[in-house]
Design an enzyme around this catalytic site. Structure first.
Site, mmCIF file in Angstrom:
data_model
loop_
_atom_site.group_PDB
_atom_site.id
_atom_site.type_symbol
_atom_site.label_atom_id
_atom_site.label_comp_id
_atom_site.label_asym_id
_atom_site.label_seq_id
_atom_site.Cartn_x
_atom_site.Cartn_y
_atom_site.Cartn_z
ATOM 1 C CG ASN A 1 109.729 79.964 101.234
ATOM 2 O OD1 ASN A 1 109.841 79.140 102.135
ATOM 3 N ND2 ASN A 1 110.217 79.766 100.023
ATOM 4 C CG HIS B 1 107.680 74.708 100.342
ATOM 5 N ND1 HIS B 1 107.761 75.403 101.523
ATOM 6 C CD2 HIS B 1 108.625 75.263 99.506
ATOM 7 C CE1 HIS B 1 108.700 76.329 101.421
ATOM 8 N NE2 HIS B 1 109.230 76.265 100.210
ATOM 9 C CB CYS C 1 111.457 74.065 101.492
ATOM 10 S SG CYS C 1 112.375 75.624 101.399
#
Length: 322
Positions: A278, A247, A122
């Site tokens: 996400n 993030h 990520c």
């Protein structure tokens, strides 16, 4: 010893424009509750997600990345022919070989650029942004297109409550070019490989697994110092930050980080996870695109970015928004 001819008066780097693509299909918590033992209150109280986007079959990783990259090019004011480096951050390619960046570049009409994929979990887009900025500063590239794209639903058991409520699809992109005044700060990046199995696809399986509590503890105890150091290297402090865009993994983590950094009340905090879920390496550019499109963030704002995830990897940096 032979001395190399290095570029003199190398420029700084800045982001010239953002672009994004969000899949058509919205999946609410109530819809998920019809296929697994969960409910809206359970999901929102733990991760802060109200809905997420899942890609349809025609919304391939390439097509989403091309769409986001094309919008970023349009926003930057550059033509495809002015791009000579294309980086695609992704953890969810349909196959290992070949990489997708050359194909995406071709479909965008970028002629023979340097092109490669980045898999840093990520944190991938933040890693790629830093690599692009360094390439521009060193003279290895003039302008770069940096894309974060994911089809995480291809690697998610959509009946697993632990992961299906979290992961989603989408793509975000930015064009990076030279600047007389540096507008992409030095990156503070690293990894904690002793936790490499905390987010992974186990051997002989196709669905992702995540040790949620371990990742939560790591993110909330280890990464604040990364953000403080990123600000220090960029020559700014918390009071200078207009936008905080980490993030989009968990709303609770985002809010706790912002509190620990003692950001001023005027700071806009990205909470794109609420509507997008996400999206791994796509989450930071998607969040920034949304803030700029809504007017919550403005050109010239100072933004503090943080990517972190599988590996475990992390990268923090300060940028000036286009």
């Amino acid at each position: 010893m032979t001395r190399l001819q290095l570029p003199t008066g190398a420029p700084g780097a800045r982001i010239l424009g953002f672009g994004s693509y969000r899949p058509r299909r919205r999946v609410t918590n109530d819809e998920l509750a019809q296929r697994m033992e969960t409910n809206d209150e359970w999901i929102q109280s733990r991760v802060g997600i109200a809905e997420r986007r899942w890609a349809e079959p025609d919304e391939t990783l390439v097509e989403m990345s091309v769409a986001a990259g094309g919008k970023a090019l349009a926003a930057s004011g550059l033509d495809a022919g002015e791009i000579d480096l294309v980086l695609l951050a992704t953890t969810s390619p349909p196959k290992a070989i070949p990489g997708l960046a050359p194909r995406v570049a071709h479909q965008l009409g970028v002629p023979r650029p340097g092109a490669f994929d980045v898999n840093a979990g990520c944190a991938g887009w933040c890693y790629a942004l830093s690599a692009a900025a360094d390439a521009i500063r060193s003279g290895s590239a003039r302008n770069a297109l940096v894309i974060g794209g994911e089809r995480l639903t291809d690697y998610t058991n959509l009946d697993d409550r632990a992961t299906a409520v979290i992961f989603a699809d989408g793509a975000g992109a930015a064009v990076v070019g030279p600047s007389d005044e540096p507008a992409v700060g030095p990156v503070v990046w690293g990894s904690d490989g002793d936790l490499h199995e905390a987010i992974a696809i186990p051997e002989n399986e196709t669905g992702m697994s995540m040790a949620g509590q371990a990742v939560y503890r790591w993110a909330t105890t280890k990464l604040t110092d990364t953000l403080v150091e990123a600000m220090r290297r960029a020559g700014v402090g918390p009071d200078d930050i207009d936008v905080f865009a980490p993030h989009q993994a968990n709303l609770r983590i985002i809010e706790l980080m912002a509190k620990r950094l003692k950001l001023p009340e005027r700071t806009v905090i990205a909470r794109d996870i609420v509507r997008s879920g996400n999206t791994s390496s796509a989450s930071v550019p998607l969040a920034l695109s949304a803030l700029l499109e809504s007017g919550e963030a403005r050109s010239g704002d100072v933004a503090l970015l943080l990517g972190y995830g599988a590996g475990l990897t992390f990268a923090g940096q300060v940028v000036v928004l286009p």
